[in-house]
Write an enzyme that holds these catalytic residues in place. Structure first.
Site, short mmCIF file in Angstrom:
data_model
loop_
_atom_site.label_atom_id
_atom_site.label_comp_id
_atom_site.label_asym_id
_atom_site.label_seq_id
_atom_site.Cartn_x
_atom_site.Cartn_y
_atom_site.Cartn_z
N HIS A 29 0.84 -1.20 0.00
CA HIS A 29 0.00 0.00 0.00
C HIS A 29 0.86 1.25 0.00
CE1 HIS A 29 -4.28 -1.22 0.68
NE2 HIS A 29 -3.63 -2.37 0.60
N LYS B 57 1.22 0.32 15.10
CA LYS B 57 2.62 0.19 15.50
C LYS B 57 2.97 -1.05 16.32
CE LYS B 57 4.63 3.44 13.57
NZ LYS B 57 4.42 2.72 12.31
N TYR C 90 4.52 6.57 10.23
CA TYR C 90 3.60 5.48 9.90
C TYR C 90 4.33 4.34 9.19
CZ TYR C 90 -0.89 3.32 8.65
OH TYR C 90 -1.96 2.47 8.54
N TYR D 2 -8.83 6.51 7.42
CA TYR D 2 -8.93 6.92 8.82
C TYR D 2 -9.89 8.10 8.85
CZ TYR D 2 -4.78 4.13 10.03
OH TYR D 2 -3.89 3.10 10.25
N PRO E 130 -4.07 1.02 18.76
CA PRO E 130 -3.84 0.53 17.40
C PRO E 130 -3.90 1.60 16.29
CG PRO E 130 -5.98 -0.19 18.20
CD PRO E 130 -5.30 0.47 19.35
P1 RFL Z 1 1.49 -11.31 21.76
O1 RFL Z 1 1.04 -11.38 20.37
O2 RFL Z 1 0.49 -10.91 22.82
O3 RFL Z 1 2.12 -12.72 22.14
C1 RFL Z 1 2.42 -13.12 23.47
C2 RFL Z 1 2.33 -14.64 23.55
O4 RFL Z 1 2.69 -15.06 24.85
C3 RFL Z 1 1.76 -16.03 25.30
N1 RFL Z 1 1.78 -16.04 26.77
C4 RFL Z 1 2.43 -16.97 27.51
N2 RFL Z 1 3.15 -18.04 27.14
C5 RFL Z 1 3.69 -18.79 28.13
N3 RFL Z 1 3.52 -18.51 29.46
C6 RFL Z 1 2.81 -17.44 29.87
N4 RFL Z 1 2.65 -17.17 31.15
C7 RFL Z 1 2.23 -16.62 28.86
N5 RFL Z 1 1.48 -15.48 28.89
C8 RFL Z 1 1.21 -15.16 27.64
C9 RFL Z 1 0.44 -15.59 24.69
O5 RFL Z 1 -0.50 -16.65 24.60
C10 RFL Z 1 0.92 -15.13 23.30
O6 RFL Z 1 0.94 -16.17 22.37
O7 RFL Z 1 2.72 -10.30 21.94
P2 RFL Z 1 3.94 -9.96 20.92
O8 RFL Z 1 4.55 -11.21 20.37
O9 RFL Z 1 4.77 -8.99 21.66
O10 RFL Z 1 3.22 -9.23 19.68
C11 RFL Z 1 2.61 -7.97 19.82
C12 RFL Z 1 1.43 -7.83 18.85
O11 RFL Z 1 0.60 -8.97 19.00
C13 RFL Z 1 0.61 -6.55 19.11
O12 RFL Z 1 1.46 -5.47 19.42
C14 RFL Z 1 -0.23 -6.14 17.87
O13 RFL Z 1 -1.24 -7.08 17.63
C15 RFL Z 1 -0.86 -4.74 18.06
N6 RFL Z 1 -1.73 -4.33 16.94
C16 RFL Z 1 -1.22 -3.84 15.75
N7 RFL Z 1 0.10 -3.76 15.56
C17 RFL Z 1 0.60 -3.34 14.36
O14 RFL Z 1 1.82 -3.27 14.21
N8 RFL Z 1 -0.19 -2.99 13.28
C18 RFL Z 1 -1.55 -3.06 13.39
O15 RFL Z 1 -2.23 -2.79 12.41
C19 RFL Z 1 -2.11 -3.46 14.67
N9 RFL Z 1 -3.41 -3.55 14.78
C20 RFL Z 1 -3.11 -4.44 17.07
C21 RFL Z 1 -3.93 -4.04 15.96
C22 RFL Z 1 -3.68 -4.94 18.23
C23 RFL Z 1 -5.04 -5.02 18.31
N10 RFL Z 1 -5.58 -5.52 19.53
C24 RFL Z 1 -6.26 -6.73 19.62
C25 RFL Z 1 -5.16 -4.91 20.77
C26 RFL Z 1 -5.28 -4.13 16.02
C27 RFL Z 1 -5.85 -4.60 17.20
C28 RFL Z 1 -7.34 -4.64 17.22
C1 PHB Z 2 -5.99 -3.57 10.77
O1 PHB Z 2 -6.07 -3.82 9.55
O2 PHB Z 2 -6.35 -4.40 11.63
C2 PHB Z 2 -5.49 -2.27 11.23
C3 PHB Z 2 -5.00 -1.37 10.29
C4 PHB Z 2 -4.53 -0.12 10.70
C5 PHB Z 2 -4.55 0.21 12.04
C6 PHB Z 2 -5.02 -0.70 12.99
C7 PHB Z 2 -5.50 -1.94 12.58
O3 PHB Z 2 -4.12 1.43 12.43
#
Ligand code: RFL
Ligand code: PHB
Length: 390
Positions: A72, A297, A383, A202, A293
């Site tokens: 994109h 990042k 971004y 957005y 989110p």
């Molecule tokens: P995770 O993915 O939470 O993984 C942690 C893992 O540890 C396990 N765990 C354990 N394992 C063993 N013993 C324990 N005691 C444990 N406790 C926990 C868990 O089951 C899990 O498997 O962390 P990690 O690896 O640091 O990754 C971070 C990302 O997942 C997170 O920052 C992103 O999803 C945030 N995020 C976004 N980030 C982006 O860069 N671009 C995006 O577009 C974006 N969109 C989002 C998002 C997060 C969202 N939510 C759900 C908050 C959109 C949403 C809606």
């Molecule tokens: C997504 O596609 O889930 C998404 C995209 C951009 C954002 C957050 C989430 O800023």
């Protein structure tokens, strides 16, 4: 059981760290308390920065991403009556990719199980111990109920916001945390509907923020700003589509609708815990910090942390030099705070809160970003991701 690096958590941070270390000849064992199915199905991030794509490609897990990911070249910023495109390549020479975190996780798990280091699912009672000395260990209970001890040289805490690693760091260091809980949440849906837009939208709206994202040419990902105590059962699909149509409304444009496959409400917070290290225990990803989110990042920051950490651990374990591990927390936190600021800024500019005075300030800021190339460049650079280490 013995390994060089015991990794707690098989999210993107833990899995990628294990892979980067393995490519440099360093052993690890990844311990995950959930099942493989659960980890692979968790719907989260969707936007990958250029450095994340480059890192995954260099780690040998970029083939499907290159085939199925969507490159994109910008985003639209919208407020009622106006939809303005920011063109990232012309502003800063970089672009971003749409490729779901679920897919990144599946690719990393497949590579790991295909001849990579051990990855144990459904473990429990995970406890890092003796992290202040040179021979830490991780105690846990295996999936079959047997108590186990993993002896290591280093422990990586990549167990997310609710994991066990951060409390261990906080308990043994002069640690500080910073937190902002936002007075709103996102209601997110995944829908069988072709995206009605070439780039993410957005949208600021008097009734609240909305985001139009996507996962593929036939699947849309859409979000609505709602109150944090909103009950998902109160949101019928019709109510969701009606709100989305109102908030994205623009003359000559219409939203594509379709079957809703998944819907949930997600709270929003900023959180930073420092330092990201206690002795031989290192934190990376959501275990140390959370961003709202809006700036896309979180996943990218987790990848940036483990890229730095892998290099530092290779130097420690192979060359017996501690300079990079000693610098790890401060170096990582510089990027964490930059991303924390950017995510807070995007969130504050786009979500409806406060009174009409706040709304006028938000609109003035949005109009400024749409009108000024330097303001657009600042957004585009953040971004698409600043260089690692900056
Ligand atoms: P995770 O993915 O939470 O993984 C942690 C893992 O540890 C396990 N765990 C354990 N394992 C063993 N013993 C324990 N005691 C444990 N406790 C926990 C868990 O089951 C899990 O498997 O962390 P990690 O690896 O640091 O990754 C971070 C990302 O997942 C997170 O920052 C992103 O999803 C945030 N995020 C976004 N980030 C982006 O860069 N671009 C995006 O577009 C974006 N969109 C989002 C998002 C997060 C969202 N939510 C759900 C908050 C959109 C949403 C809606
Ligand atoms: C997504 O596609 O889930 C998404 C995209 C951009 C954002 C957050 C989430 O800023």
């Amino acid at each position: 059981m013995r390994t060089q690096v015991g990794i707690i958590g098989a999210g993107p941070a833990g899995l990628l760290l294990s892979r980067l270390l393995w490519l440099q000849g360093i052993d690890s064992v990844v311990l995950e308390n959930r099942s493989r199915d659960y980890v692979e199905a968790r719907i989260r991030a969707g936007i990958l920065e250029q450095h994340t794509v480059d890192t995954l490609t260099a780690a040998g897990v970029g083939d499907r991403l290159r085939r199925e990911g969507l490159e994109h070249s910008g985003i639209y910023l919208q407020h009622p009556g106006t939809r303005h495109k920011l063109d990232f390549p012309s502003l800063c020479g970089r672009s971003v990719w749409v490729y779901g975190q679920t897919e990144v996780t599946k690719d990393l798990i497949r590579a790991q199980l295909d001849g990579g280091p051990p990855l144990l699912f459904e473990v429990s009672d995970v406890v890092p111990e003796d992290v202040d000395g040179d021979s830490p260990r991780v105690r846990f209970t295996g999936a079959d109920g047997t108590p186990q001890v993993l002896e290591c040289e280093v422990v990586a805490g990549t167990d997310g916001f609710h994991g066990v690693s951060r409390p261990t760091v906080v308990a043994g260091t002069d640690s500080r945390t910073w937190e902002r809980v936002y007075p709103f949440a996102w209601l997110g849906i995944l829908a069988e509907a072709p995206p009605a837009t070439d780039e993410l939208i957005y949208a600021w709206h008097p009734e609240g923020f909305a985001l139009h994202s996507m996962r593929s040419p036939s699947i849309s990902r859409l979000y609505l700003q709602v109150s944090p105590d909103e009950r998902i059962d109160d949101w019928s699909d019709d109510r969701i589509w009606a709100n989305l149509a109102t908030r994205f409304a623009l003359e000559g444009w219409s939203l594509n609708t379709g079957r809703v496959i998944e819907k949930s409400v997600l709270p929003m917070r900023s959180f930073v815990s420092a330092p990201m290290r206690r002795g031989r225990l290192f934190l990376a990803g959501d275990a140390a910090h959370i961003v709202p989110p809006t700036g896309a990042k979180g996943l990218n920051l987790a990848v940036a942390d483990v890229t730095l950490l892998a290099t530092a651990l290779v130097r420690l374990l192979q060359e017996k030099e501690s300079d990079l591990v000693d610098a790890y927390s401060d170096t990582a936190l510089r990027r964490v705070w930059r991303c924390t600021h950017f995510s807070w800024w995007m969130t504050s500019m786009l979500h409806r809160h406060g009174d009409d005075f706040d709304a006028r300030l938000q609109l003035s800021q949005l109009e400024r970003v749409c009108a000024s190339e330097p303001a657009q460049r600042e957004l585009a650079e953040n971004y698409t991701g600043l260089p690692i280490g900056s």
